[in-house]
Design an enzyme around this catalytic site. Structure first.
Site, PDB file in Angstrom:
ATOM      1  CE  LYS A 178      -4.050   1.988   2.385  1.00  0.00           C
ATOM      2  NZ  LYS A 178      -5.035   1.832   3.484  1.00  0.00           N
ATOM      3  CB  SER A 181      -8.228   3.942   2.466  1.00  0.00           C
ATOM      4  OG  SER A 181      -7.478   3.244   3.432  1.00  0.00           O
ATOM      5  CB  SER A 222      -8.936   1.484   5.531  1.00  0.00           C
ATOM      6  OG  SER A 222      -9.536   2.742   5.359  1.00  0.00           O
TER       7      SER A 222
END
Ligand SMILES: [Mg+2]
Ligand SMILES: [Zn+2]
Lengths: 97, 509, 519
Positions: B92, B167, B191
């Protein structure tokens, strides 16, 4: 609780965000909607209840006074938008801290 | 297309260890898959094609191949290989990576090359994983659809017209789309769990403090927690084991040893009491989600668990409390992005104007909204009613969970009130978007471990996730239930349907 | 009808003002001063919240890791020794130590603050409610009677831990902020551990303010947490100044920032007090503002008006954990405190050393020198006189820092010993000292005296011969003396000294002359 456009401008000033009049006009109702929703927290009688930050409270997490690695200066300054004379450069500062 | 991309991390690690496949072959297979489905728009949002998944912002192919070759050489020498040797990983873009651009999907960090590595990045490298690159996310992890990324949307592999959730949208899309068997995610209010649910993947948020935050770009410090995303519960457990542990660089990192979650992973859930949270179901949950949840409860009961009804009376206040605490901390954490020491700068005659112009240009709408809310909630006269009160509600919610553990070993709910939605359908209404987190936020505020495991598909053929929540530091119990449920459900994680991502040859069961 | 006069503390709490000394006054107005002193913990090796090294004088931006630079993803971890230093400071100031305290973030944007928040303490500081006793000379202008020194107690509101900011410099001719078109940031100083010591507004004269800061510096040096050099910025002082008419509420205060010498503290407060009185008398209102002290012009000038009260949005730093001290830990720290200036003063007074000399010793951090001198066999009073008189004088004349002059307490003790056993006269001893200051303290006083041929002639036989010669040559003077002109003996002593190049033991010379003349 409802934020006026002037209050929105004041908060934007505190947050160092440049905002146009159009943005203020758009932000005010959005922020008011979010705050209106968040204000539900006031319905809960929580006085005297301690606050939680860490679910497993830790205390005295401390470091020995032993020096570690630092960044290479060139590497540090390469990240900066502007550097000169081994220092980071910023434009004229108006406010005094 | 090589079969290798359909394999789990555990299978790949075994293949590499036994020499049935080289790390290089495994890496090349996944790089080819990225080539096939992801497009290579990178940071250019205008270059994202209509059928591109666009999970990756940066693909570090050369570094990945070099790392794979090192592993193959180590094996050839007879060295002992680390547990995840040769297993590809998507990172990420919230984790800082030395020498590789890190942006948190924000324009304000465009071009930033960190001089150091996040602890999670280091630990996963030491475990033998091969990072294929950095993946997309909502800007600074603020969002539930990955639509707030400054670098364009990531598409849901199950339906390229829909969001992957957020997210950690790039992470779940990479895993679901078989571009990597593992991805790092971060979870502040849901998320990891919500996007895992929306893409039929397994995503786990460990206990707060279990995984180091050093080198993870901060959103809300008291809530942020990194965790694994995979296609199987076993892979999740493997990756969690590699990520977790004490880090002296993070003051909030837990000093406790990490339990061996494999000891009990396959022992079933016979006799476990599983609580259904009254407040986290029903109204506001889509019928397809509710139906899948009901089915899941039946399955758990068939596995020998005792289903009990549990109330978390303060859970309904979780979301409003979260939307005060997280923006407050974010407003302070994001103050450093001002064009001075690092990142982008918009020139102006004075420093003050330069800061304000840099931030106005560098942050997207949602980030600005949250900075404004947080700044206001902390400001003189409002602090007590907003931040303090929300922090007290955290205590009440934590107390609700403590009381629940008297009657239940684990709690369950749907991971998300809805399935993957169409791009743009919720962007106009911030609160509608925030409601995506309604089921995940209570666990975040209490700091407990929680995960999402696929429970099936809704009537449209879109994945639904079951959220399992456990007491603090009981990741072992949580994974054990998730594994039993996964085995019983037999969910096929391969994206399918009319608008799904291209299928690799032979990838379907 | 006396209304209670109150002031507002740093944490927002309102408290009554105390008043026992009249102090500075002008046309019925009196002065109220509170002091904020920042102490850099220069004796530590690393910063307050990171392992980045503290060594002063490094090239710009070479003491900077991810935490100091505020890089994304970096996290603070508090310095154990920093916390210990802060607790010691609190105990030295008779503060209470909080059982539990926490770090807060103080949020404000400034180019010298990389994260745009400063990690500090807010609601519960580590140390609270202490005091510092200072001594000032009486002054009839302040309503003081008698000529005994006056003891004043300045209460301490709090001592808290925080991190320093980066250093900025400015382009342009003046090097100052105003008129510069750009500024340069050196992050080396960012994150250096700071203690902020906040006094209550108990100071009533400029001299009390000076005495307070001098005493604070002495305490800081005694406990060894900082080099406490005001001129180098490791001690920084801000003064909150207001005037009022007794019985009436406090006037609006102004804050004089960054005073960098004890002298400027006194001068700036005196100036600012008078300025405020004159402004009020002229019908002006005093505005809450920060003022800058211009040492060369001798005036304060507006730096920044606080039109809108700063909104720092304090909240507990979620990246750090609370600091807990048990009663036992506090007592262990207290037991480990070294001798404090006030204790040293009491001990030295007990030993019979004059009050002014005691003050000089304490203020110059020379008590350990005296202790070493006494350990080397010297008499305390004599050694104290030599250290505070001759040594400090000679260092001042040579523009030397006494602590870098190369000599030591032991050396001074040996010197005093040579005077006591009459190896050296006072005069010769001073010469030995001068020579040693030039050469450094590698050789002992007796080695210096020997090498330079500066020993006193106190051998009776040798001196008798010279005395006999002088008497023989000065028959008339001898007669005069015998005739009652006792003073004339001085001329003979002078001749003996001349003959011995000033090295004759003056006492013995006198005795021998007396015996030769008067039998
Ligand atoms: Mg700054
Ligand atoms: Zn301060």
């Amino acid at each position: 609780m409802s934020l006026t456009p002037d209050e929105v401008r004041h908060v934007a000033m505190l947050a160092r965000l440049a905002v146009t009049d159009d943005e203020v006009a758009a932000l005010a109702p959005e922020l008011n909607a979010i705050l209106g929703y968040a204000e539900q927290v006031g319905e809960v009688a929580a006085h005297g209840i301690p606050t939680t930050v860490h679910p497993i409270p830790l205390t005295n997490v401390l470091r020995e006074d032993v020096p570690g690695e630092v960044l290479d200066r060139e590497e540090l300054l390469a990240q900066a938008p502007a550097a000169e004379d081994d220092r980071i450069v910023v434009p004229r500062i108006v406010s005094e801290d | 297309m090589s079969e290798l991309i359909t394999k789990s991390a555990a299978e790949l690690a075994t293949l590499v260890r036994t020499g049935e496949a080289s790390a290089r072959e495994v890496t090349d297979a996944h790089l080819a898959r990225i080539e096939q489905v992801d497009g290579n728009a990178g940071y250019d949002k205008d270059a994202v094609g209509e059928t591109d998944v666009h999970a990756f912002l940066t693909v570090t192919a050369d570094a990945a191949r070099a790392q794979a070759d090192e592993i193959d050489a180590a094996r050839a020498r007879g060295d002992e290989l680390p547990p995840l040797a040769g297993v590809p990983l998507a990172t990420k873009d919230l984790f800082v990576t030395k020498g590789t651009e890190t942006t948190a999907s924000s324009n304000i960090l465009r071009g930033w090359i960190p001089p150091y590595d996040a602890t999670v990045v280091t630990k996963l490298r030491q475990a033998g994983t091969i990072s294929l690159g950095k993946v997309n996310m909502d800007e600074f992890a603020m969002g539930s659809s990955t639509e707030t990324s400054a670098y364009g949307n990531t598409r849901n592999p199950w339906d390229l017209g829909r969001v992957p959730g957020g997210s950690s949208g790039g992470s779940v899309a990479a895993v679901s789309g078989m571009m990597a068997p593992l991805a790092t995610g971060t979870d502040t209010g849901g998320s990891i769990r919500q996007p895992a649910a929306l893409t039929g993947t397994v995503g786990m948020k460990p206990t707060y403090g279990r995984v180091s935050r050093w080198g993870m770009v901060a959103f809300a410090s008291s809530l942020d927690q990194a965790g694994p995303i995979a296609r199987t519960v076993e892979d999740c457990a493997l990756m969690y084991t590699a990520m977790a542990g004490h880090d002296p660089k993070d003051s909030t990192s837990l000093p406790n040893d990490v339990d061996d979650v494999f000891a009990s992973l396959r022992t079933g859930i016979e006799g476990l009491r599983i609580g259904v949270v009254t407040e986290l179901q029903g109204d506001g949950y889509e019928p397809g989600v509710s139906a899948s949840f009901a089915e899941a409860l039946t399955r758990l009961e068939e596995l020998g668990a005792e289903i009990v009804e549990i109330s978390l009376p303060h859970a309904p206040y979780g979301l409003p409390a979260y939307y005060l605490v997280a923006p407050s901390e974010a407003s302070s954490n994001l103050a450093r992005y001002d064009g001075t020491v690092f990142g982008t700068r918009v020139d102006a005659p004075t420093s003050e104007e330069m800061n304000a112009a840099t931030r106005a240009a560098g942050f997207g709408t949602e980030v600005k909204r949250r900075i404004m809310i947080g700044t206001y909630a902390l400001s003189a006269g409002y602090y007590d009613a907003y931040y303090q009160q929300a922090s007290r509600i955290r205590t009440l919610i934590a107390n609700d969970f403590k009381a629940a553990w008297e009657h239940a070993d684990l709690l369950v709910s749907p991971s998300s009130p809805g399935v993957a939605f169409e791009f743009g359908s919720k962007s106009a209404d911030p609160i509608a978007m925030y409601l995506n987190d309604v089921a995940t936020v209570p666990g975040s505020l209490a700091g407990i471990p929680a995960m999402s495991v696929p429970s099936g598909l809704d009537e449209q053929g879109l994945p639904v996730g079951l959220q399992i929540m456990a007491p603090l530091l009981r990741e072992d119990l949580m994974l054990r239930a998730a594994w039993a449920f996964e085995q019983a459900t037999g969910f096929d994680t391969t994206p399918r349907g009319a608008n799904a991502v291209a299928t690799p040859q032979g990838a379907r069961a | 009808m006396t209304e209670m006069i109150t002031y507002t503390r740093k944490d927002g709490v309102t408290e009554p003002l105390t008043d026992e000394r009249i102090g500075w006054q002008l046309d019925g107005y009196r002065l109220v001063v509170g002091l904020e002193v920042h102490v850099e913990l220069t004796e530590l090796k690393t910063k307050m919240f990171s392992s980045d090294p503290i060594d002063f004088g490094g090239d710009p931006n070479t003491r900077v890791g991810p935490v100091t630079a505020g890089l994304p993803g970096s996290l603070p971890v508090a310095n154990k020794q920093g916390v210990r230093s802060a607790a010691l400071m609190g105990l030295a100031l008779d503060c209470g130590i909080a059982g539990t305290c926490e770090f807060h973030r103080k949020n404000y944007f400034y180019p010298d603050l990389p994260k745009n928040y400063q990690i500090s303490q807010y609601e519960i500081p580590l140390c609270h409610d202490g005091f510092l006793d200072v001594v000032v000379d009486p002054d009839p202008a302040y309503g003081d009677e008698g000529d005994e020194p006056i003891g004043r107690r300045v209460r301490i509101e709090r001592v808290h831990m925080e991190e320093d900011t980066a250093k900025s410099s400015h382009s342009g001719d003046t090097g100052r902020l105003h008129g510069a078109d750009k500024s340069f940031i050196d992050l080396n100083r960012a994150g250096i551990p700071l203690l902020e010591c906040v006094s209550r507004p108990d100071v009533r004269t400029p001299e009390e303010a000076q005495a307070y800061v001098r005493e604070l510096i002495a305490v800081v040096r005694a406990i060894g947490i900082s080099d406490a050099r005001m001129e180098e910025g490791s001690i920084r002082c801000d003064a909150n100044v207001s005037v009022h008419i007794p019985g009436e509420p406090l006037g609006t205060r102004t804050e004089i920032k960054n005073l960098n010498s004890v002298r400027s503290i006194g001068r700036s407060i005196a100036y600012e007090a008078e300025r405020q009185v004159r402004a009020i008398q002229a019908g002006e209102t005093i505005v809450m503002e920060t003022r800058h002290w211009d040492e060369s012009a001798g005036v304060t000038a507006t730096l920044r008006r606080k039109e809108t009260l700063a909104d720092y949005r304090f909240f507990p730093d979620p990246d750090l954990t609370p600091i807990v001290h048990t009663d036992q830990q506090i007592e262990e720290l207290r037991a480990g405190l070294p001798e404090l200036p006030k204790q040293a003063r009491a001990r030295l007074a007990e030993a019979g050393i004059a009050a002014d000399i005691v003050i000089t010793l304490v203020d110059n951090d020379l008590v350990p020198w005296l202790d070493d001198a006494v350990a080397a066999g010297a008499d305390a009073s004599t050694a104290a006189n030599w250290i505070t008189g001759e040594l400090l004088g000679a260092c001042a004349a040579a523009e030397l820092d006494v602590h870098a002059c190369g000599l030591s307490g032991t050396w001074m003790g040996q010197l005093a010993g040579l005077v006591a056993d009459r190896t050296l006269s006072n005069k010769l001893a001073k010469q030995v000292l001068q020579v040693a200051l030039k050469q450094g303290g590698d050789r002992s006083p007796s080695e210096v005296a020997e090498a330079e041929g500066l020993q006193q002639v106190s051998d009776e036989g040798a001196l008798q011969a010279i005395v006999d010669q002088v008497i023989a040559r000065n028959a008339k003077t001898v007669e005069d003396i015998r005739g009652g002109n006792a003073k004339a003996i001085g001329a003979l002593v002078g001749q003996v000294m001349g003959a011995t190049k000033g090295q004759a033991d003056p006492k013995l010379t006198n005795q021998l002359l007396q015996r030769a003349i008067n039998g």
